[in-house]
Design an enzyme around this catalytic site. Structure first.
Site, PDB file in Angstrom:
ATOM      1  N   ASN A   1       0.816  -1.220   0.000  1.00  0.00           N
ATOM      2  CA  ASN A   1       0.000   0.000   0.000  1.00  0.00           C
ATOM      3  C   ASN A   1       0.846   1.265   0.000  1.00  0.00           C
ATOM      4  O   ASN A   1       0.408   2.309  -0.480  1.00  0.00           O
ATOM      5  CB  ASN A   1      -0.995  -0.001   1.171  1.00  0.00           C
ATOM      6  CG  ASN A   1      -0.348  -0.307   2.501  1.00  0.00           C
ATOM      7  OD1 ASN A   1       0.856  -0.500   2.593  1.00  0.00           O
ATOM      8  ND2 ASN A   1      -1.165  -0.362   3.540  1.00  0.00           N
ATOM      9  N   CYS A   2       2.065   1.202   0.502  1.00  0.00           N
ATOM     10  CA  CYS A   2       2.939   2.378   0.472  1.00  0.00           C
ATOM     11  C   CYS A   2       3.417   2.697  -0.951  1.00  0.00           C
ATOM     12  O   CYS A   2       3.910   3.796  -1.205  1.00  0.00           O
ATOM     13  CB  CYS A   2       4.143   2.168   1.384  1.00  0.00           C
ATOM     14  SG  CYS A   2       3.712   2.024   3.129  1.00  0.00           S
TER      15      CYS A   2
ATOM     16  N   PRO B   1      -8.923 -11.456  26.817  1.00  0.00           N
ATOM     17  CA  PRO B   1      -7.629 -12.154  26.690  1.00  0.00           C
ATOM     18  C   PRO B   1      -7.540 -13.114  25.510  1.00  0.00           C
ATOM     19  O   PRO B   1      -6.431 -13.522  25.147  1.00  0.00           O
ATOM     20  CB  PRO B   1      -7.512 -12.906  28.026  1.00  0.00           C
ATOM     21  CG  PRO B   1      -8.894 -12.984  28.576  1.00  0.00           C
ATOM     22  CD  PRO B   1      -9.602 -11.753  28.092  1.00  0.00           C
TER      23      PRO B   1
ATOM     24  N   TYR C   1      -6.597 -10.493  20.273  1.00  0.00           N
ATOM     25  CA  TYR C   1      -5.440  -9.611  20.088  1.00  0.00           C
ATOM     26  C   TYR C   1      -5.751  -8.628  18.955  1.00  0.00           C
ATOM     27  O   TYR C   1      -6.621  -8.879  18.115  1.00  0.00           O
ATOM     28  CB  TYR C   1      -4.190 -10.428  19.734  1.00  0.00           C
ATOM     29  CG  TYR C   1      -3.678 -11.278  20.879  1.00  0.00           C
ATOM     30  CD1 TYR C   1      -2.550 -10.899  21.587  1.00  0.00           C
ATOM     31  CD2 TYR C   1      -4.325 -12.454  21.247  1.00  0.00           C
ATOM     32  CE1 TYR C   1      -2.065 -11.679  22.643  1.00  0.00           C
ATOM     33  CE2 TYR C   1      -3.864 -13.236  22.295  1.00  0.00           C
ATOM     34  CZ  TYR C   1      -2.728 -12.840  22.992  1.00  0.00           C
ATOM     35  OH  TYR C   1      -2.260 -13.608  24.035  1.00  0.00           O
TER      36      TYR C   1
ATOM     37  N   GLY D   1      -1.740  -3.252  14.275  1.00  0.00           N
ATOM     38  CA  GLY D   1      -1.797  -2.393  13.091  1.00  0.00           C
ATOM     39  C   GLY D   1      -2.400  -1.026  13.347  1.00  0.00           C
ATOM     40  O   GLY D   1      -2.436  -0.515  14.471  1.00  0.00           O
TER      41      GLY D   1
ATOM     42  N   TYR E   1      33.283   5.442   6.928  1.00  0.00           N
ATOM     43  CA  TYR E   1      33.711   6.634   6.195  1.00  0.00           C
ATOM     44  C   TYR E   1      34.575   6.267   4.996  1.00  0.00           C
ATOM     45  O   TYR E   1      35.536   5.508   5.101  1.00  0.00           O
ATOM     46  CB  TYR E   1      34.505   7.579   7.103  1.00  0.00           C
ATOM     47  CG  TYR E   1      35.360   8.557   6.329  1.00  0.00           C
ATOM     48  CD1 TYR E   1      34.769   9.456   5.431  1.00  0.00           C
ATOM     49  CD2 TYR E   1      36.742   8.567   6.450  1.00  0.00           C
ATOM     50  CE1 TYR E   1      35.540  10.337   4.696  1.00  0.00           C
ATOM     51  CE2 TYR E   1      37.524   9.446   5.724  1.00  0.00           C
ATOM     52  CZ  TYR E   1      36.921  10.333   4.852  1.00  0.00           C
ATOM     53  OH  TYR E   1      37.686  11.197   4.109  1.00  0.00           O
TER      54      TYR E   1
END
Length: 817
Positions: free
Chosen positions: A43-44, A276, A279, A282, A426
């Site tokens: 989706n990004c 409990p 869950y 997202g 470096y």
């Protein structure tokens, strides 16, 4: 007995949880419900597919249903929406695409419903041509509109991640884009002054940015008429709503699960809900902010993936804690990149957490290695022990590398003193011996040790001149390109010699371009007993924070600068000189321009290549102050190219500072037409009357103005004689540029001038000679046109380009007539 685990929603959280569950428990029965068609897509990457950067739609599909089901032995059911949770019976109710419903039992339920785009409740917002972007169906609709309708104008509502990415990608498709944001800045995760650097990149790429305004209604159809709260109306062929997202917590709320203050699903450190057996992960859950300790909605793909993995661990009995989210993010904005980690100032203030801040500007790699660009780094840290609280970076190259180092340091509780000690890779193509992360640590640590006292841009007020002696330690050239009101310029190289000019009766506020020279100057003065404050981040941060693109160049719309190509510049000038200013540290690029422009002739062009992101704005301001012409700029893959013409274009008014410059006036007289000749002498005589030294430089057709009216016996070649016969001899024979009417026009205008007591051209010439105006005939043009010195009126000097440039360099006005 094998566990039966039901997952609601795929993509980042749900799909990663499913894969992890199978790796931990081969015997578990895992059912994944997805109301859409795809369970795992990028989706990004959706905006980049619309913009054509990602060319193949299939590349967005991370896993197909068939591949994932077979690879992980999953029962995946798409086009199936879970519409109810029966917690008492441990069952979910599912609605299928054909309208049927059924129930499934679970031992554990994992919710990953994500977040939905927010659609404002305004009239007309639901009509055709208005889109949100969340899933593959959305991207297909938008891509189809762009490909088939080929819209010319688009309005993007909302300047967060999706809004900015969509604005950029629609611009890549050649669409004129207006970006509307209700708050006072783009990119909310950044602080205002850093967001201004992003806004500058948008404006430089001709995206109009409207802030502190919101859509109130939409009317019409072709085109759409977008009405804003301010009263503005925008015409658009399409609209993208990117105002933000809201957690899809309706299912959880109806099941009686506890929600957080922001409407997201409340979970504990193990990602368990108030039930409990259930869950949640997202974008739909409220997670702990690892800096402030509060709870927030942070819809990012990285945390969602990690949460899916941790929830799977806990379902399988591993007792893994999710320690919170620090909000590390990054975005590409054309050639620039912006990134952040941890808290920004707004968040720290709301949470009541004390902090200090520092700004540094460093090269992405060694300045002597080609292609170095600058990185602006903002660091937020605690005033007690120097613990890192947040960081923001805007630049072109190497932003991702540095923000990841700072994110890691923040995650593990490191301090600014630790940043000083980090040993980072470096080599000249990749970094400097002192990496920008090290430099950020040096500056912040100096503040904590008391070696550097700073003042920030947001602490300045309009009357600082009464509180401080404001000292600008940049070069004179930089100072003349714009400076703080009331500032006195003493370049760093002259500071020790000119120290007696600095008063001791009040504190010193000093600054340079980026902060480094200011720090060096502060150390010099502090050790001599002065009370000194350095402007953190220098003049560049001050300009960016105050929405200025160079001194006095405030921008509320897109930058109105010509995007030119090298071929176009060559058509403007007989000569273009290429200048390489890439990798130069401040004030290198602008000093290079100042040096090189002295070497070219009036009207010639410098093609300057620079990797300093602020260079375009700096040089525009410099041109305004020095009377040169900024022709435009273009972006390449590696640098920014600016085109600068020495002097002003014909007909262009010149506005420049006179600080430190002569008051002389120089006019190049190219035309041999009566009205233009009179204009040159009227301007020249007016300036001379004001006591200004004036030089009129006559070239090509302008030489005819200086010819004697009577014939002169001189020896000429046949071609030179032919030229002489075809050209007007002297001021009395000049034609008009318009309405010449076979010679009647000049006679008529001379009569009108006489009746209205206006001096004739001949009288103006005599007045110029008596006023001391220097009349110079171009030797090269005389040779080309066959004009001999004996043919010119008395008092005319013969000179060349060097003579003219010498006069021009002593002038603050150069005109071409």
């Amino acid at each position: 007995m094998a566990k039966r685990i039901v997952i609601v929603g795929g993509v980042a959280g749900g799909a990663s949880a499913a894969a992890r569950l199978r790796r931990l428990d081969e015997a578990a029965e895992i059912i994944l419900f997805e109301r859409g068609e795809y369970i795992s897509f990028a989706n990004c990457g959706l905006p980049y597919y619309i913009g054509g950067v990602i060319s193949e739609r299939e590349n967005l599909l991370v896993q197909t249903v068939e591949e994932m089901a077979q690879k992980f032995n999953l029962d995946i059911r798409v086009r199936s929406e879970v519409i109810r949770i029966d917690r008492q019976e441990k069952e979910v109710e599912i609605a299928t695409a054909d309208g049927k419903t059924y129930r499934e039992r679970y031992d554990y339920l994992l919710l990953s419903p994500g977040a939905a785009p927010f659609i404002p409740p305004v009239p007309g917002i639901d009509q055709s041509g208005i889109y949100t972007l969340r899933n593959m169906a959305d991207v297909d609709r938008i891509k189809g509109h762009v490909d088939e309708i080929k819209p010319r104008r688009a309005v993007v509502i909302g300047a967060g991640f999706v809004g900015v990415e969509m604005a950029e990608n629609l611009r890549h498709r050649g669409i004129d884009v207006t970006l509307v944001e209700a708050s006072d800045q783009v990119m909310g995760p950044l602080d205002a002054e850093m967001a201004s650097l992003v806004e500058r990149a948008l404006r430089e790429n001709n995206i109009e940015v409207i802030k502190q305004d919101a859509v109130t209604r939409v009317e019409g159809a072709e085109p759409l008429s977008i009405h804003l709260k301010s009263g503005k109306k925008l015409a658009a062929d399409m609209v993208i709503l990117a105002i933000g997202v809201r957690p899809e917590s309706k299912l959880a709320k109806e099941a009686g699960l506890e929600l957080g203050e922001r409407g997201g699903i409340k979970v504990d450190e193990y990602l368990r809900t108030s039930d409990p057996a259930i869950y949640a992960v997202g974008d739909a859950v409220e997670v702990k902010d690892s800096i402030t300790g509060g709870y927030a909605l942070i819809p990012l793909a990285g945390p969602a993936n990690k949460q899916g993995r941790i929830a799977a661990d806990n379902i399988c009995g591993r007792q893994t804690k999710y320690l919170g989210t620090q909000g590390t993010s990054i975005i590409k904005v054309f050639e620039e990149t912006a990134a952040a980690t941890g808290s920004n100032e707004k968040t720290l203030k709301r949470a009541g957490i004390p902090y200090l801040k520092s700004y540094t500007v460093s090269s992405s790699h060694a300045g002597y290695y080609p292609g170095a660009t600058t990185l602006t780094v903002k660091l937020l840290f605690s005033p007690a022990e120097g613990r890192i609280l947040g960081a923001q970076i805007v630049g072109r190259d190497g932003v991702d590398k540095r923000i990841d180092v700072l994110a890691t340091a923040l995650k593990h509780g490191l301090t600014v003193y630790d940043l000083e000690e980090l040993e980072l890779a470096y080599a000249p193509p990749y970094s400097s011996a002192k990496d920008p992360v090290n430099v950020a640590g040096f500056v912040a640590a100096n503040m904590l040790r008391g070696d550097a006292k700073v003042i920030h841009w947001d602490e300045l007020s309009a009357n600082e001149g009464s509180r401080y002696f404001i000292l600008d330690v940049r070069t004179t050239v930089e100072y003349e390109g714009g400076h703080l009101a009331g500032a006195v310029n003493i370049p760093l190289s002259d500071l020790r010699a000119r120290r007696p000019e600095i008063p001791r009766d009040r504190p010193i506020l000093l600054y340079c371009k980026m902060g480094l020279r200011g720090y060096v100057a502060a150390r010099v003065l502090e050790q001599r007993g002065y009370q000194v404050y350095n402007l953190s981040g220098g003049y560049d941060i001050y300009l960016a924070a105050n929405q200025k693109m160079g001194e006095g160049l405030e921008k509320d719309g897109p930058l109105q600068q010509t995007q030119v190509q090298g071929e176009e510049v060559l058509q403007m000038s007989t000569k273009t000189v290429k200048v390489d200013a890439c990798g130069l540290q401040c004030p290198g690029p602008i000093m290079k321009v100042n040096q090189e422009i002295q070497k070219i002739e009036q009207g010639e062009v410098l093609e300057v290549h620079s990797t300093d992101p602020a260079f375009t704005n700096d040089v525009r301001a410099w041109c305004q102050r020095t009377g040169n012409t900024f022709l435009g700029s273009e972006k390449t893959c590696c640098d920014t190219v600016a085109y600068i013409m020495k002097g002003a274009q014909p007909g262009q008014s010149v506005s420049c500072s006179t600080a430190g410059q002569s008051q002389g006036k120089t006019v190049v007289v190219f035309s041999g037409e009566l009205d233009k000749a009179m204009a040159a002498f009227i301007i020249g005589n007016g300036a001379a009357a004001m006591g200004r030294p004036v030089t009129l430089f006559f070239t090509f057709w302008g030489l005819n103005i200086l010819r004697k009216n009577e014939p002169v016996s001189v020896t000429k070649s046949f071609m030179d004689k032919m030229f002489g016969m075809m050209m007007p001899r002297g001021s009395q024979k000049l034609k008009l540029s318009n309405m010449n009417m076979a010679g009647m026009g000049p006679v008529m205008i001379r009569n009108v001038m006489k009746q209205k007591n206006v001096s004739s051209l001949e009288e103006l010439i005599q007045m110029a000679k008596e006023s001391g105006i220097k009349l110079v005939a171009c030797q090269m043009s005389m040779d080309v046109m066959g004009i001999k010195p004996e043919e010119l009126i008395d008092g005319v000097e013969i000179g060349g380009v060097a003579m003219y440039l010498g006069e021009a360099e002593q002038s603050n006005v150069n005109l071409f007539i």
